[in-house]
Write an enzyme that holds these catalytic residues in place. Structure first.
Site, short mmCIF file in Angstrom:
data_model
loop_
_atom_site.label_atom_id
_atom_site.label_comp_id
_atom_site.label_asym_id
_atom_site.label_seq_id
_atom_site.Cartn_x
_atom_site.Cartn_y
_atom_site.Cartn_z
N TYR A 338 5.53 11.93 1.40
CA TYR A 338 4.63 11.28 2.38
C TYR A 338 3.94 10.10 1.70
CZ TYR A 338 1.12 11.23 6.22
OH TYR A 338 0.32 10.90 7.29
N CYS A 339 4.10 8.90 2.30
CA CYS A 339 3.44 7.69 1.81
C CYS A 339 3.78 7.46 0.33
CB CYS A 339 1.93 7.79 2.05
SG CYS A 339 1.03 6.25 1.75
N LEU A 340 2.79 7.39 -0.55
CA LEU A 340 3.06 7.19 -1.97
C LEU A 340 3.91 8.33 -2.53
CD1 LEU A 340 2.71 5.79 -4.66
CD2 LEU A 340 0.40 6.75 -4.82
#
Length: 607
Positions: A338-340
Site C-alpha cells: 500500500y502506497c510506499l
C-alpha cells in the site's frame, strides 16, 4: 401601567442577564487571547534563531512571477478589467436582490465545496455578496497567476499555483468570525460562549503541540488502538528493530494454501487497513479464506536514525517472508503493498528477480502506489534542493523527521477539508471535533528515520531513479522494474492527491507480467481503498482486455464502470494464484511462537 411593567420586566431582566453573560464571556475571550499570544510570541522567540527565512523556498518563484507581471502591464490590466466587470455585475445583482427581485448568481461554489453550506450564504443578500465577491476574487487571482506563471519552469509553476491556492483558501470569509453567518448566529445565541470554548480548544491544541498549533481533527478520547481500533484477532509472531509481524486468526474452516502478506506504508500506521470490524480490509480478507499476515512498522526514534531503505526491505518484507515460512511452513506468498509499501514491494520483487527468487511471490498487488515519480502531484512542491537541505539539517539534529511535519504536509494538500474546516468547527463555533476513526488514524502520525527518508525523497521524488534500470542499488543488487513478471494487480483511485492515478498508471507500462490487471476506484487515497462491499459506496472501473495504452485517459475511455467496492474484483483475481484449500492454520503451530496479542506494541508508540 403596573400590568405593563410587570409583563415587560422579565424580558428586561433576561436582556440584562444576557448582556452580563456576553460581557463576561468577552472578558474571558480577551484573557485567553492574551495567553495564546504570549505562548505564540514565546515560541516564536525561542524558534527564531533556528527558523529559515523562507522555509518552503517560494520567495524566488514569486519574485520572478511579479517581475513577469510588471513586464506585461496590458495583460494585467485586462485581467483587472475583467474583475471590475464581474464586480459591477455582482453589485447590480445585489442591488436588485435588496429590493426583492430574484437574481441568478454571478458565480457559485463548486458542488464539493463545503465552506458555504449554511443556508444564510445564499438566502441573506449581504452574505451572498461576501461569498460571491470572495469567489470572484479567488478566481481572478488564480487565473491571473496562471496566465503569467505558465512560462516559468514547471516546478516553479506548480509551487506558485499551490501556494496561491493556500493563500486564497486562508482568506475565505468562512474562516472569520465577522464574515461567517453560522459563527455569528452561534455567538449571538450563546452570548459568546462558543468563542470561549473555541479558545479553550485552541489552548489545548497548543499544549498538545508543545507550543505549535496541532489542530484536533477528532475526539481522540473516543478511540484506542487495541480496544475499538485494530481489533481483528491475531498474534505478533516475529519482530525486529523495524517491524512486528502479525498473523491473524482464521475464521473459516479452510483457507487458501498461499498466505497473504500486507506491507503498509511506514509514513502512517498499519491499522488504516484494520480500523473497525465494519471497515476492516484485514477482517474481510480473513473472512474470504486467506491466511493473512501484516507488517506493523516501528515508530522510529533517534536510535534508528541510520536505518536505510535497504534495511526497510531486508528487515521488512524479506524478513517477514522468512518468518512466515517458519510459522506455517509456506515459502511462497501473495504480496500486497500500500502506497510506499507498494513502492517497497516493487523494489523487493526486482531484487528477488535479480537473485532468481521471484517465484516466492505468486502475485503482487499494488494499492495507490507510485513507481514513476515524474508527475507525483502536489507533493513535489515540497521537493527541491533548498528544501531538502533544510529538511536534512533538521533531521540531523534529531535523527528523524517529526511525524507532525509529515502530517501537516499531507493536510496542506487538502487545506479546506483538513485544516480550515476544523479551525471553524473547533475555534470559531467552539465545538468538539466529531469522533471519526479515519481521522484518528490520520492524526496518529509516525516519524521517519533521517537516512532512509533523505534517500527516499532524493532518489524517488527528486531524481526519479526507480524507473531507470539499474540506477538504484538496493541490498547489493541493481533494481530493474522491467524484469518483474509476477502476476500483478494495480489499484489506483481517481481523486488521489498523494499518488495521482494517471501517474500510478505508469506501472502498466513498466511491469512485464502476462497477467496484469489495472483497476481504478472512485474517491481518494484512503476512502477509495478502504471501501468495504457492504457499504455499497463509490464505484470502480475495469477493462475487459489486457491492452494497456500509454495514455491513462485512453484506458479510461474503454473501461467499464462497476458499482461498489473493488474488493470482490480483487478477490476473484487473487484466488487464481492463492493455491488449493487446506485446513485453517492454528496460530502457534509452527517453529515461531506468539510474542503478544495483536495489534502489538510497536503500533501503540505515539509521537
Amino acid at each position: 401601567m403596573t400590568t405593563s411593567h410587570q409583563q415587560s420586566s422579565p424580558s428586561g431582566h433576561a436582556a440584562v442577564y444576557a448582556m452580563s453573560d456576553f460581557a463576561r464571556n468577552m472578558a474571558t475571550v480577551a484573557e485567553k487571547c492574551q495567553i495564546i499570544m504570549q505562548e505564540f510570541l514565546s515560541r516564536q522567540t525561542a524558534d527564531l534563531p533556528n527558523q529559515p527565512v523562507d522555509p518552503f523556498n517560494v520567495g524566488n518563484a514569486f519574485s520572478e512571477l511579479f517581475a513577469r507581471m510588471m513586464s506585461d502591464p496590458v495583460k494585467l490590466w485586462e485581467r483587472q478589467f475583467e474583475l471590475w466587470q464581474d464586480y459591477m455585475h455582482l453589485w447590480q445583482n445585489t442591488a436588485h436582490r435588496l429590493i426583492g427581485e430574484e437574481q441568478q448568481p454571478v458565480i457559485v461554489p463548486d458542488s464539493k465545496d463545503k465552506r458555504f453550506k449554511d443556508e444564510a450564504w445564499e438566502q441573506n443578500a449581504v452574505f451572498d455578496f461576501l461569498k460571491q465577491s470572495y469567489l470572484l476574487s479567488a478566481r481572478w487571482l488564480q487565473h491571473s497567476v496562471a496566465d503569467v506563471s505558465g512560462g516559468l519552469p514547471a516546478h516553479d509553476t506548480r509551487k506558485i499555483d499551490f501556494y496561491t491556492r493556500q493563500f486564497v483558501d486562508a482568506l475565505s470569509p468562512s474562516n472569520f468570525l465577522m464574515t461567517n453567518p453560522e459563527v455569528l448566529k452561534a455567538t449571538l445565541e450563546s452570548n459568546g460562549q462558543n468563542l470561549v470554548n473555541g479558545l479553550g480548544n485552541m489552548l489545548e491544541d497548543l499544549e498538545r503541540g508543545k507550543g505549535h498549533l496541532r489542530i484536533s481533527m477528532t475526539d481522540t478520547s473516543a478511540f484506542q488502538v487495541g480496544k475499538n481500533l485494530a481489533i481483528t484477532k491475531g498474534k505478533v509472531m516475529y519482530q525486529n528493530d523495524l517491524m512486528q509481524l502479525i498473523q491473524y486468526e482464521p475464521t473459516t474452516k479452510e483457507v487458501h494454501k498461499t498466505p497473504v502478506l500486507i506491507t503498509p506504508p511506514w509514513i502512517n500506521k498499519y491499522y488504516i487497513l484494520d480500523l473497525q470490524p465494519e471497515n476492516s480490509f484485514v477482517k474481510w480478507l480473513v473472512g474470504q479464506g486467506h491466511t493473512v499476515f501484516i507488517i506493523s512498522w516501528v515508530n522510529p526514534d533517534a536510535r534508528l536514525s541510520k536505518k536505510t531503505f535497504d534495511d526497510y526491505m531486508i528487515e521488512g518484507p524479506l524478513a517477514a517472508m522468512d518468518a512466515i515460512e517458519q510459522i506455517i511452513g509456506e515459502q511462497d506468498i501473495s504480496a500486497i503493498g500500500y502506497c510506499l509499501g507498494g513502492t517497497l514491494l516493487s523494489i523487493t520483487l526486482a531484487w528477488l528477480k535479480a537473485k532468481k527468487q521471484d517465484r516466492r511471490i505468486t502475485s503482487a498487488t499494488y494499492l495507490t502506489t507510485l513507481i514513476d515519480f515524474a508527475e507525483s502531484g502536489e507533493l513535489s512542491v515540497f521537493i527541491d534542493e533548498e528544501q531538502l537541505k533544510m529538511l536534512e539539517t533538521r533531521m540531523s539534529e534529531t535523527g528523524y523527521l517529526e511525524g507532525s511535519e509529515m502530517a501537516m504536509t499531507f493536510n496542506m494538500l487538502r487545506a479546506n477539508d483538513l485544516i480550515w474546516s476544523f479551525v471553524v468547527n473547533n475555534y470559531l463555533l467552539g465545538k468538539d471535533p466529531f469522533p471519526f476513526d479515519l481521522l484518528y488514524w490520520n492524526s496518529d502520525s509516525t516519524r521517519m528515520p533521517a537516512t532512509m527518508h533523505s534517500f527516499y525523497l532524493r532518489n524517488m521524488y527528486q531524481n526519479n531513479k526507480l524507473v531507470k534500470p539499474g540506477a538504484l542499488n538496493i541490498g547489493g543488487m541493481p533494481i530493474d522494474l522491467r524484469t518483474i513478471t509476477t502476476p500483478t494487480y494495480v489499484l489506483s483511485t481517481r481523486e488521489d492527491h498523494i499518488a495521482p492515478w494517471k501517474s500510478t498508471y505508469a506501472a502498466t507500462q513498466m511491469y512485464k507480467s502476462e497477467t496484469l490487471r489495472f483497476v481504478l476506484a472512485a474517491s481518494g487515497h484512503i476512502a477509495g481503498v478502504v471501501n468495504p462491499p457492504a457499504k455499497k459506496k463509490y464505484c470502480h472501473w475495469v477493462s475487459h482486455n489486457h491492452d494497456f495504452p500509454k495514455s491513462p485517459e485512453k484506458w479510461l475511455e474503454g473501461a467499464e464502470e462497476r458499482p461498489g467496492s473493488w474488493w470482490p474484483d480483487w478477490n476473484e483475481w487473487q484466488n487464481k494464484f492463492a493455491g488449493p484449500k487446506v485446513p485453517a492454520r492454528k496460530i502457534g503451530g509452527g517453529k515461531l511462537k506468539p510474542i503478544e496479542d495483536a495489534p502489538g506494541s510497536y503500533v501503540k508508540v505515539m509521537v
